[in-house]
Design a protein around this motif. Structure first.
Motif, short mmCIF file in Angstrom:
data_model
loop_
_atom_site.label_atom_id
_atom_site.label_comp_id
_atom_site.label_asym_id
_atom_site.label_seq_id
_atom_site.Cartn_x
_atom_site.Cartn_y
_atom_site.Cartn_z
N LEU A 228 49.23 53.13 40.72
CA LEU A 228 48.81 53.36 39.34
C LEU A 228 50.01 53.75 38.47
O LEU A 228 50.26 53.16 37.42
N LEU B 7 38.29 49.93 41.63
CA LEU B 7 39.45 49.14 41.21
C LEU B 7 39.24 48.57 39.81
O LEU B 7 40.19 48.52 39.00
N ASP B 8 38.02 48.17 39.48
CA ASP B 8 37.73 47.68 38.13
C ASP B 8 37.92 48.80 37.11
O ASP B 8 38.46 48.55 36.01
N ILE C 240 43.99 52.74 33.34
CA ILE C 240 45.37 52.41 33.02
C ILE C 240 45.56 52.33 31.50
O ILE C 240 46.55 52.82 30.96
N ASP C 241 44.60 51.73 30.81
CA ASP C 241 44.68 51.65 29.34
C ASP C 241 44.63 53.03 28.71
O ASP C 241 45.33 53.30 27.72
N THR D 26 52.52 50.90 38.23
CA THR D 26 52.06 49.87 37.30
C THR D 26 52.29 50.27 35.85
O THR D 26 52.78 49.47 35.04
N ASN E 122 41.68 49.24 36.60
CA ASN E 122 42.29 48.13 35.87
C ASN E 122 41.81 48.01 34.43
O ASN E 122 42.59 47.66 33.55
N ASN E 123 40.54 48.28 34.20
CA ASN E 123 39.94 47.99 32.90
C ASN E 123 39.81 49.19 31.98
O ASN E 123 39.54 49.02 30.79
N LYS F 13 54.67 48.28 33.35
CA LYS F 13 54.06 47.68 32.17
C LYS F 13 54.86 47.99 30.91
O LYS F 13 54.81 47.24 29.93
N ASN G 262 50.85 43.94 36.69
CA ASN G 262 49.48 44.40 36.87
C ASN G 262 49.32 45.13 38.20
O ASN G 262 50.11 44.96 39.13
N PHE G 263 48.29 45.93 38.27
CA PHE G 263 48.03 46.80 39.41
C PHE G 263 47.94 46.04 40.73
O PHE G 263 48.43 46.51 41.77
N SER G 264 47.34 44.87 40.70
CA SER G 264 47.13 44.10 41.93
C SER G 264 48.43 43.60 42.54
O SER G 264 48.47 43.26 43.73
#
Length: 208
Positions: free
Chosen positions: A84, A133-134, A141-142, A87, A137-138, A91, A97-99
């Motif tokens: 995390l 994980l969603d 992180i934002d 990433t 990512n969604n 960024k 990206n995280f993946s």
């Protein structure tokens, strides 16, 4: 020395450090971090680095049987926080990206974290792990990326601030890391608590 690769690994390990320290401080889970190490190795004709962040364990610690996790929510957070933070750092300078970190790929810094992630299956089924994980990512992180001033208090540091030479395996100066990141960790408490709360919510959902 490949400073770009070294810095990437440094922030990955600092991510695990953040999780261990805040789980201990805020929730009295674990005992924080014992040490962080980083060492170089040759990969496809260039220098890369590997590292590890070891949590403190009580003197009377008895290893549990495989798959038995005492604090699965915090174990999950600790697993995720390396990739995390890595990433979010990358960024800020490239499209990442995280993946790309959290992958079984041999060159991924998080390949061992993915293996640990799979061991949580008794507490988080496949659907719940995907949902976590969603969320990372969604949303999470934002959320962190939007707090630029806060992140600058972390990303202004370099691995060379905490060890002098990375031509061989080095253990970072933990006392100096804690002192240097004190203000960042205090500010980060609200973010980390938000993550823990959401992992708990997902864990407690009915299995379907």
């Amino acid at each position: 020395m490949n400073k770009e690769n070294l810095t990437r690994v440094f922030f990955h390990e600092i991510g695990h450090f953040i999780a261990f320290e805040l789980s201990y401080k805020l929730f009295n889970i674990g005992l924080g971090t014992e040490h962080i190490w980083i060492k170089p190795y040759k990969l496809n004709n260039y220098i890369d680095y590997g590292g590890g962040t070891k949590p403190k364990k009580p003197k009377d610690y008895i290893p549990r049987k495989k798959g038995d996790i005492e604090n699965p929510v915090h174990f999950m957070a600790g697993i995720l926080y390396g990739c995390l933070i890595q990433t979010i750092y990358l960024k800020s300078i490239t499209n990442y990206n995280f993946s790309k970190c959290f992958s079984f790929d041999e060159e991924a810094n998080g390949k061992h974290d993915v293996i640990d992630f799979a061991t949580t299956h008794l507490y988080f089924n496949g659907k719940k792990r995907k949902k976590i994980l969603d969320f990372i990512n969604n949303k999470y992180i934002d959320q962190l990326n939007s707090d630029k001033v806060h992140l600058e208090k972390l990303f202004k540091f370099s691995p060379l601030d905490f060890a002098y030479d990375f031509s061989s395996e080095q253990f970072l100066d933990m006392e100096l890391i804690r002192k240097s990141l004190k203000d960042f960790l205090i500010e980060h408490e609200v973010h980390y608590s938000f993550l823990i709360k959401n992992i708990e919510i997902i864990k407690n959902e009915n299995n379907t």
